[in-house]
Design an enzyme around this catalytic site. Structure first.
Site, short mmCIF file in Angstrom:
data_model
loop_
_atom_site.label_atom_id
_atom_site.label_comp_id
_atom_site.label_asym_id
_atom_site.label_seq_id
_atom_site.Cartn_x
_atom_site.Cartn_y
_atom_site.Cartn_z
CE LYS A 285 -3.65 2.57 -0.22
NZ LYS A 285 -2.60 3.40 0.42
C1 LIG Z 1 -1.45 2.88 1.03
C2 LIG Z 1 -0.30 3.79 1.26
C3 LIG Z 1 0.97 3.29 1.64
C4 LIG Z 1 1.23 1.82 1.89
O1 LIG Z 1 1.15 1.05 0.72
P1 LIG Z 1 1.07 -0.55 0.82
O2 LIG Z 1 0.81 -1.03 -0.54
O3 LIG Z 1 -0.10 -0.82 1.77
O4 LIG Z 1 2.35 -1.02 1.38
C5 LIG Z 1 2.01 4.20 1.79
N1 LIG Z 1 1.82 5.52 1.62
C6 LIG Z 1 0.62 6.05 1.27
C7 LIG Z 1 0.48 7.51 1.12
C8 LIG Z 1 -0.48 5.20 1.07
O5 LIG Z 1 -1.67 5.72 0.76
#
Ligand SMILES: *Cc1c(COP(=O)(O)O)cnc(C)c1O
Length: 455
Positions: A109
């Protein structure tokens, strides 16, 4: 480039407005009015580094920020990463693992939120406005959002999380900031209570406008845009089309890959890899989109039933027909289920769901065979990659978090005593700051009102 709503009832708006608006006023999600075709540029783009490609690619979608300003924001955003390449590709057996977790909070993120935070700051600085960002988190999003905006003069950020129900590390990643614009609210309730409060805050239009509330959740277009870059970048490292395998929760990450493919990057297919919350995998197999009870797994960032970004995909699938989309989403919202006439005819996407025991087995196996430690979310991708191995097509598995963020599962699966990261170890000695609060709307409003530095 102008931005339009998937529901068709919002006037087109500029990039900057799309960033500040987040969710379209008609309840839809914002998308660019057309998707640029980049096939003729790919030969030139192969020689660019990550930041160089980010500048070119993001620049195609932004025409209301001067080019040099945008480039400076992008450069600054990625200076916070612990590798100059920003993302890193590692060979693990037959799979290429694309590590996206080299940012400040060790989850993918950061790639989007480090840039979004700087875009907010830039836009607000020009307009002279102040924004109060409010979010609810079950773990990863809160810390990445705080890391993107802490210390900024034009923003206060309020993050609600369920007290006692996020991991100690996740809590430390939020509560150890000393910046006075960071406000952590430990809500005495569940994550659902936090999300309910958030909804109520945003539904209170008087309060929302008076306090100038903003959101950083995964529907913000700039987050998707920033994520397209690593799909493009990784695909250009190969001489043939590649297949991406993407651990999926809110469909934000994999949707960025879908757009990269539509732009013309050499991507054969995308594998949507879910955990036991398999509503998306079911949809791609049957055409039925049906909500169930959330199951709590060892991949908490993917414990999601209703994927907010799925609407963007569906808009394209339904031929950019806002009315058909609206009908589908309305039916889903009122009955918890909506369906196509049959399985989607979708050549770009494969889907599968992975049980906890399979991903735990794979973490152990990959560690023993390749001496690579994968976090549980990444392991969902690795299991799926093995299920869809394809001769002659390179498979890139997207690694979404550093294993040290999820030490219990990783140690159990690998039989290691510890998994470490210096950034996390440093947190343990820092003082923390948070406010415990009851799950009560008036209390939360009073807190925001009292602590927002300006409006
Ligand atoms: C947010 C997140 C996901 C999922 O990502 P999306 O964009 O919601 O599909 C997967 N793995 C981790 C470690 C995350 O923080």
């Amino acid at each position: 480039m102008q931005y339009i709503s998937t529901r068709g009832n919002t006037p087109a708006m500029s990039f900057k407005d799309a960033v500040i608006t987040g969710l379209a006023p008609d309840g839809g999600l914002l998308l660019p009015e057309h998707i640029p075709d980049v096939r003729e540029r790919l030969d030139d783009w192969r020689s660019l580094d990550f930041v160089g490609l980010a500048k070119e690619l993001i620049g195609l979608f932004v025409d209301d920020i001067p080019r040099t300003d945008l480039q400076r924001l992008i450069e600054k955003a990625y200076l916070t990463f612990d590798t100059p390449e920003v993302v890193r590709m590692v060979e693990v057996g037959d799979v290429h693992v694309l590590e996206l977790f080299h940012g400040p909070t060790l989850a993918f993120k950061d790639v989007a939120l480090q840039l979004l935070g700087r875009l907010f700051d830039y836009i607000l600085d020009k307009s002279g406005e102040h924004l109060n960002i409010v979010g609810a988190t079950s773990g990863d999003t809160g810390s990445a959002a705080i890391a993107g905006v802490h210390g900024q003069p034009h923003i206060d950020i309020f993050v609600m999380y369920p007290n006692g129900r996020v991991s100690d590390l996740q809590e430390l990643q939020m509560t150890t900031y000393e910046d006075e614009n960071v406000h952590c609210l430990a809500v005495e309730g569940s994550f659902d209570d936090c999300q309910g409060l958030l909804k109520e805050l945003f539904n209170d239009l008087e309060f929302k406008q008076r306090l100038h509330l903003g959101a950083v959740n995964s529907v913000n277009w700039a987050r998707v845009l920033a994520q397209i870059v690593y799909y493009g970048y990784a695909s250009l490292r190969f001489s043939s089309d590649v297949r991406f395998c993407v651990p999926t929760g809110n469909f934000g990450n994999v949707f960025a890959g879908y757009l990269a493919r539509r732009m013309g990057f050499p991507i054969e297919k995308l594998i949507v890899a879910t955990n036991e919350n398999d509503i998306l995998a079911q949809f791609f197999h049957t055409g039925v989109y049906q909500r169930g009870e959330v199951r709590f797994t060892s991949t908490p960032a993917m414990d999601i039933q209703v994927a907010s970004n799925f609407e963007r995909y569906l808009y394209y699938y339904l031929g950019e027909d806002a009315e058909r989309l609206d009908t589908f989403m309305d039916r889903f919202a009122s009955t918890g289920s909506a369906q196509l006439d049959g399985p989607p005819q979708e050549e770009a996407i494969l889907a599968t769901s992975v049980a906890t025991q399979d991903l735990m087995g794979t973490i152990g196996e990959v560690f023993r065979n390749s001496n690579y430690v994968a976090d549980p979310h990444t392991a969902v991708g690795l299991v799926s990659a093995a299920r869809f191995a394809s001769r002659g097509t390179p498979v890139v598995c997207v690694a979404t978090a550093h294993p040290a963020k999820f030490p219990e599962s990783v140690c159990e699966a690998t039989q290691k005593d510890t998994v470490r990261h210096p950034a996390l170890e440093a947190l343990v000695r820092k003082p923390t700051r948070r406010t415990v609060i009851r799950p009560n709307l008036d209390g939360v409003k009073a807190f925001i009102e009292m602590h927002a530095r300006q409006r």
